[in-house]
Scaffold this motif. Structure first.
Motif, PDB file in Angstrom:
ATOM      1  N   LYS A 164      -9.013   7.800  -0.064  1.00 25.65           N
ATOM      2  CA  LYS A 164      -8.264   6.651   0.692  1.00 25.65           C
ATOM      3  C   LYS A 164      -9.328   5.541   0.783  1.00 25.65           C
ATOM      4  CE  LYS A 164      -5.518   6.919   4.173  1.00 25.65           C
ATOM      5  NZ  LYS A 164      -4.805   7.144   5.705  1.00 25.65           N
ATOM      6  N   GLY A 180      -0.543   2.997  10.622  1.00 26.24           N
ATOM      7  CA  GLY A 180      -0.523   3.670   9.142  1.00 26.24           C
ATOM      8  C   GLY A 180      -1.657   4.309   8.690  1.00 26.24           C
ATOM      9  N   HIS A 181      -3.050   3.899   8.864  1.00 28.54           N
ATOM     10  CA  HIS A 181      -4.113   4.603   8.305  1.00 28.54           C
ATOM     11  C   HIS A 181      -4.332   5.864   8.834  1.00 28.54           C
ATOM     12  CE1 HIS A 181      -7.767   5.487   6.698  1.00 28.54           C
ATOM     13  NE2 HIS A 181      -8.482   5.115   7.908  1.00 28.54           N
ATOM     14  N   GLY A 191      -2.555  -2.383  10.197  1.00 27.65           N
ATOM     15  CA  GLY A 191      -2.434  -1.124   9.281  1.00 27.65           C
ATOM     16  C   GLY A 191      -2.939  -0.165   9.833  1.00 27.65           C
ATOM     17  N   SER A 204      -2.303  15.063   5.852  1.00 26.70           N
ATOM     18  CA  SER A 204      -1.732  15.381   4.698  1.00 26.70           C
ATOM     19  C   SER A 204      -0.130  15.888   4.880  1.00 26.70           C
ATOM     20  CB  SER A 204      -2.363  16.796   4.285  1.00 26.70           C
ATOM     21  OG  SER A 204      -1.743  17.120   3.029  1.00 26.70           O
ATOM     22  N   ILE A 248       3.070  -4.489   8.134  1.00 27.10           N
ATOM     23  CA  ILE A 248       2.004  -5.364   8.766  1.00 27.10           C
ATOM     24  C   ILE A 248       2.698  -6.716   8.726  1.00 27.10           C
ATOM     25  CG2 ILE A 248      -0.389  -5.722   8.790  1.00 27.10           C
ATOM     26  CD1 ILE A 248      -0.585  -3.324   6.661  1.00 27.10           C
ATOM     27  N   THR A 264      -1.209   8.329   8.185  1.00 21.20           N
ATOM     28  CA  THR A 264      -1.435   8.790   6.793  1.00 21.20           C
ATOM     29  C   THR A 264      -2.838   9.680   6.408  1.00 21.20           C
ATOM     30  OG1 THR A 264      -2.129   6.895   5.996  1.00 21.20           O
ATOM     31  CG2 THR A 264       0.190   6.924   5.843  1.00 21.20           C
ATOM     32  N   THR A 304      -3.038   4.402   0.430  1.00 19.12           N
ATOM     33  CA  THR A 304      -4.080   3.959   1.304  1.00 19.12           C
ATOM     34  C   THR A 304      -3.281   3.926   2.809  1.00 19.12           C
ATOM     35  OG1 THR A 304      -3.539   1.842   0.422  1.00 19.12           O
ATOM     36  CG2 THR A 304      -5.734   2.754   0.112  1.00 19.12           C
ATOM     37  N   GLY A 305      -2.161   3.995   3.064  1.00 18.33           N
ATOM     38  CA  GLY A 305      -1.247   3.965   4.049  1.00 18.33           C
ATOM     39  C   GLY A 305      -1.610   3.005   5.105  1.00 18.33           C
ATOM     40  N   GLY A 306      -2.207   1.624   4.859  1.00 19.31           N
ATOM     41  CA  GLY A 306      -2.598   0.666   5.642  1.00 19.31           C
ATOM     42  C   GLY A 306      -4.107   0.582   5.817  1.00 19.31           C
ATOM     43  N   LEU A 307      -4.757   1.081   5.115  1.00 18.60           N
ATOM     44  CA  LEU A 307      -6.248   1.135   5.194  1.00 18.60           C
ATOM     45  C   LEU A 307      -6.889  -0.328   4.863  1.00 18.60           C
ATOM     46  CD1 LEU A 307      -9.061   2.099   5.977  1.00 18.60           C
ATOM     47  CD2 LEU A 307      -9.019   3.536   3.980  1.00 18.60           C
ATOM     48  N   THR A 320       4.590   0.926   1.731  1.00 21.92           N
ATOM     49  CA  THR A 320       5.778   1.545   1.094  1.00 21.92           C
ATOM     50  C   THR A 320       5.442   3.099   0.732  1.00 21.92           C
ATOM     51  OG1 THR A 320       4.981   0.686  -0.980  1.00 21.92           O
ATOM     52  CG2 THR A 320       6.683  -0.632   0.260  1.00 21.92           C
ATOM     53  N   TYR A 321       5.515   3.820   1.787  1.00 22.37           N
ATOM     54  CA  TYR A 321       5.272   5.440   1.517  1.00 22.37           C
ATOM     55  C   TYR A 321       6.243   5.981   0.903  1.00 22.37           C
ATOM     56  CZ  TYR A 321       1.370   8.306   2.863  1.00 22.37           C
ATOM     57  OH  TYR A 321       0.164   9.007   2.872  1.00 22.37           O
ATOM     58  N   SER A 322       7.567   5.701   1.063  1.00 15.94           N
ATOM     59  CA  SER A 322       8.926   6.372   0.266  1.00 15.94           C
ATOM     60  C   SER A 322       8.909   5.365  -0.999  1.00 15.94           C
ATOM     61  CB  SER A 322       9.951   6.412   1.168  1.00 15.94           C
ATOM     62  OG  SER A 322      10.501   5.120   1.289  1.00 15.94           O
ATOM     63  N   GLU A 326       0.973  -1.045   0.093  1.00 15.95           N
ATOM     64  CA  GLU A 326       0.156   0.017   0.083  1.00 15.95           C
ATOM     65  C   GLU A 326       0.772   1.161  -0.033  1.00 15.95           C
ATOM     66  OE1 GLU A 326      -3.485   0.056   2.744  1.00 15.95           O
ATOM     67  OE2 GLU A 326      -2.945  -1.739   3.615  1.00 15.95           O
ATOM     68  N   LEU A 382       6.916   9.637   7.376  1.00 12.12           N
ATOM     69  CA  LEU A 382       6.759   8.400   7.243  1.00 12.12           C
ATOM     70  C   LEU A 382       7.439   7.363   5.862  1.00 12.12           C
ATOM     71  CD1 LEU A 382       5.406   5.897   8.698  1.00 12.12           C
ATOM     72  CD2 LEU A 382       3.518   6.096   6.931  1.00 12.12           C
ATOM     73  N   ASP A 383       8.414   6.634   6.235  1.00 12.08           N
ATOM     74  CA  ASP A 383       9.176   5.835   5.286  1.00 12.08           C
ATOM     75  C   ASP A 383       8.430   4.579   4.883  1.00 12.08           C
ATOM     76  OD1 ASP A 383      11.811   5.689   3.987  1.00 12.08           O
ATOM     77  OD2 ASP A 383      11.448   3.751   4.954  1.00 12.08           O
ATOM     78  N   ARG A 384       7.934   3.929   5.885  1.00 12.29           N
ATOM     79  CA  ARG A 384       7.445   2.662   5.461  1.00 12.29           C
ATOM     80  C   ARG A 384       6.548   2.207   6.767  1.00 12.29           C
ATOM     81  NH1 ARG A 384      12.425  -0.547   4.299  1.00 12.29           N
ATOM     82  NH2 ARG A 384      13.047   1.056   3.340  1.00 12.29           N
ATOM     83  N   GLY A 411      -3.897  13.430  -1.886  1.00 15.91           N
ATOM     84  CA  GLY A 411      -4.126  14.975  -1.674  1.00 15.91           C
ATOM     85  C   GLY A 411      -4.171  15.326  -0.613  1.00 15.91           C
ATOM     86  N   PRO A 412      -4.736  16.633  -0.358  1.00 15.50           N
ATOM     87  CA  PRO A 412      -4.863  17.676  -1.029  1.00 15.50           C
ATOM     88  C   PRO A 412      -3.684  18.002  -1.681  1.00 15.50           C
ATOM     89  CG  PRO A 412      -4.990  18.536   1.203  1.00 15.50           C
ATOM     90  CD  PRO A 412      -4.423  17.176   1.441  1.00 15.50           C
ATOM     91  N   THR A 413      -2.573  17.825  -1.409  1.00 22.49           N
ATOM     92  CA  THR A 413      -1.386  18.079  -2.197  1.00 22.49           C
ATOM     93  C   THR A 413      -0.773  17.248  -3.122  1.00 22.49           C
ATOM     94  OG1 THR A 413       0.012  17.780  -0.344  1.00 22.49           O
ATOM     95  CG2 THR A 413      -0.671  20.114  -0.589  1.00 22.49           C
ATOM     96  N   ARG A 420      -9.197  13.838   1.204  1.00 23.63           N
ATOM     97  CA  ARG A 420      -8.071  12.928   1.636  1.00 23.63           C
ATOM     98  C   ARG A 420      -8.826  11.579   1.939  1.00 23.63           C
ATOM     99  NH1 ARG A 420      -2.523  12.948   2.091  1.00 23.63           N
ATOM    100  NH2 ARG A 420      -1.640  11.707   3.456  1.00 23.63           N
TER     101      ARG A 420
END
Lengths: 417, 417
Positions: free
Chosen positions: A393, B284-285, B281, B291, B302, B288, A279-282, A303-305, A276, B297-299, A355-357, A389
């Motif tokens: 998500k 993380g949710h 997760g 905004s 789960i 994230t 969605t950051g874990g959702l 994997t945000y980065s 993800e 947050l790198d990662r 978003g929002p950016t 946002r």
């Protein structure tokens, strides 16, 4: 047949606590064909409760009252009812028995002060297995149900006592039969259009739409004296509705989309890994909301980065540079990487701009790519969502789970040994 | 000063749509000292609307009406109001101007049919910058505010127009000043006990408690003719409240716990990796949801299976065997592993039993361990939560974020270059 609803409590009319009984009662009464004249909220106040009862009984054939039946001094609904109907207050032996049974079940005696809950208007009919609920009937034969405000108990008594009693009184020999399902990926007006005429030949069957973002619940319901026949009919209507909605029915009954995905994964003995980004874990949160998710979920990688996408999923720097982190190519490598790195059957990936950016002309906010990797290859999907946002998500997570659901439906033959 | 609320719409009294304006109005009016006599919901029905207006005006000095002001034929609130007050319907030039301005702002002309929204009772005062809201005053000088049902617009008009107008009429020269904060880790009764007497010397200051699971919002509010002085006072009272609540105040104003953690991480230039088991997760949710989370947050990992905990986080098989996946030792290795494997400043880990299955006598459902790894070592935390799966997940995720919040507060000196 018209009913009215009264909700009682200082905590409600000060806005301190969200009211959770009124809408529940309405959503259960409407499909049975009962119309609601009004819902009135008042505080724990003798005069206000009396006024609400007056208004309600002037408009309606029955009244459902919730709240103010507890053991503390501000709970005065029973006294207000007694005064309003000109009845004496007396200790109800039946309610004392119910209270003893309730506390015995948790190995305790009835605490002092709680007997107060058995002080009821004379002639009140105590609801079965309830420690607070009772019923009065007016001289004009209007039943008035008094239910405790605690939502769980309130809803239970409504379903097990109030609805059957109303059906007996006002619709003799008829019972309610219903079929509920969840639709995702179509708006309410589009669903209504596709289901237009579905129940045309069956005036006794109603169709209700209940938006539960980001999906829509549809309820087919009927009152009938022949429940078996009605069930057969509703099953046929449901099959026709599913057909018309072209695979957008994602769950049936009380199941959620995550439930139906989880059930199928368990049944097929397939294992899953998630990848993800936006969605950051959702997606992980939704699927692990199902008890037993550990049977099929091996891991999820948020994997945000870009570095995390490369290190954990083996996404190539070239792909990230050429196509960007938000692209079909990246989604495909994320899904394939999640599957291979963790040695599971299925890899599911989401990458997008919540978003929002972060949006651009080419890839505006709401642009999301999905990937699904299996034994037979990798599929991708592209969507553009509108909303804030949180909405983007949620729509993204549902779309990912729905992509998996459709894959599992199409590959139902792929049983594991 | 007592007010009444009326909500209008067939979709409300059928239970199809959740009502979102009534509680909002109550929660804004109560702290200002306005008492709510009742909230009445009725359908889009001439007679029912008239009845509700009668009841409301008999009880209250002002009425807030929401809903039924749209452009379709079932929206009849304006006509019902005209008939009830014996007024003619006429086109409002002011409303036509507002409609034109609204559509111009999105580059469109007013679509045919929408002018219907400018058909108002004669003498109606159009609310500023509103395409639907208006106000009437009864012969007894009771203001009746008519607001559109769309929650966003409804809430905006309530805040910008209704509340100030009510203050002008009923509390001249006084304005509302408030200070809101979020408390986590203490129950409502415990918070109330600790804050007992806080505002004893200030009868004009009210304290309100609003549970928002798993936290509690507290609102200090006052009506005053000296807003600057009141702000100073509320700041002092807030400082005293924070002191009494011993670090359990997790956010201020409209911020969430995740917002305040995110803000501090960004300010300190610290990076974060997550290792989640039972929360699946959700941490993380939540983080994230802010905004700009990609700045820190790198990662997130789960790690639902033991294999994933070993492969991704370097948790030792020996630790899993000797102490179990749900243990302080595993939580510590998860946090340290997340930090080291991803090369970030902070690793945050959760492992526990969300239930309903998986519990044992030694480690019952609700047992959760937390780990936080930083440059200066690894801390762990143990909690036992009660509730269902969803509640245990939510309390676990909040506790993890709160552990991080407290660490950041204690280490505020650790600025990065």
């Amino acid at each position: 047949m018209r009913g009215a609803i009264i909700c009682i409590g200082d905590e409600l009319i000060s806005g301190r606590v969200a009211e959770r009984n009124s809408r529940f009662a309405m959503s259960r009464l409407s499909p049975l064909g009962f119309e609601i004249a009004s819902s009135i909220w008042v505080g724990d106040d003798m005069k206000a409760i009396a006024g609400a009862l007056d208004q309600a009984l002037a408009q309606a054939s029955f009244v459902v009252v919730s709240g103010g039946l507890g053991s503390t001094e501000d709970d005065i609904t029973a006294q207000a009812a007694a005064r309003h109907f000109g009845l004496e207050i007396a200790e109800s032996r039946r309610m004392i028995q119910n209270l003893k049974a309730c506390f015995l079940a948790v190995g305790r005696e009835v605490p002092p002060g709680v007997e107060r809950m058995a002080q009821l208007p004379q002639g009140a009919e105590v609801l079965d297995k309830s420690c607070a609920g009772f019923m009065l009937t007016t001289p004009a034969q209007q039943p008035v149900y008094f239910l405790p405000g605690i939502p769980q108990e309130n809803h239970r008594l409504l379903e097990t006592h109030v609805l059957p009693d109303l059906m007996r009184r006002f619709a003799p020999q008829k019972v309610m039969v219903s079929q509920k399902f969840t639709v995702f990926g179509l708006g309410e007006s589009e669903i209504a259009q596709r289901l237009d005429g579905l129940v045309a030949g069956y005036p006794e069957v109603s169709v209700g739409y209940y938006p539960v973002f980001p999906a829509e619940e549809v309820l087919l319901a009927t009152r009938t004296s022949e429940p078996h026949r009605a069930e057969v009919l509703l099953n046929e209507l449901f099959a026709e509705a599913s057909h018309r909605l072209g695979g957008k029915v994602v769950a049936q009954g009380e199941q959620s989309l995550a439930d139906s995905v989880a059930q199928r994964l368990s049944a097929e003995g397939l294992t899953l890994a998630l990848a993800e980004s936006c969605t950051g874990g959702l997606v992980g949160h939704l699927i692990t909301g199902v008890s037993g998710a550990s049977d099929f979920l091996d891991r999820g990688l948020i994997t945000y980065s870009n570095r995390a996408k490369m290190e954990l999923l083996g996404v190539e720097a070239r792909v990230l540079n050429e196509h960007g982190a938000v692209s079909a190519e990246t989604a495909a490598q994320m899904a394939a990487g999640a599957r291979l790195e963790s040695g599971v059957d299925l890899g599911l990936a989401v990458t997008g701009i919540a978003g929002p950016t972060g949006g651009s002309e080419e890839k505006p906010v709401g642009t999301v790519y999905f990937g699904l990797a299996a034994e037979d290859g990798v599929k991708t999907l592209h969507r553009r969502f509108m909303g804030d946002r949180a909405q983007i998500k949620l729509m993204s997570a549902w779309t990912a789970l729905d992509m998996l659901r459709r894959y599992l439906e199409d590959h139902a033959f792929l049983h594991r040994p």
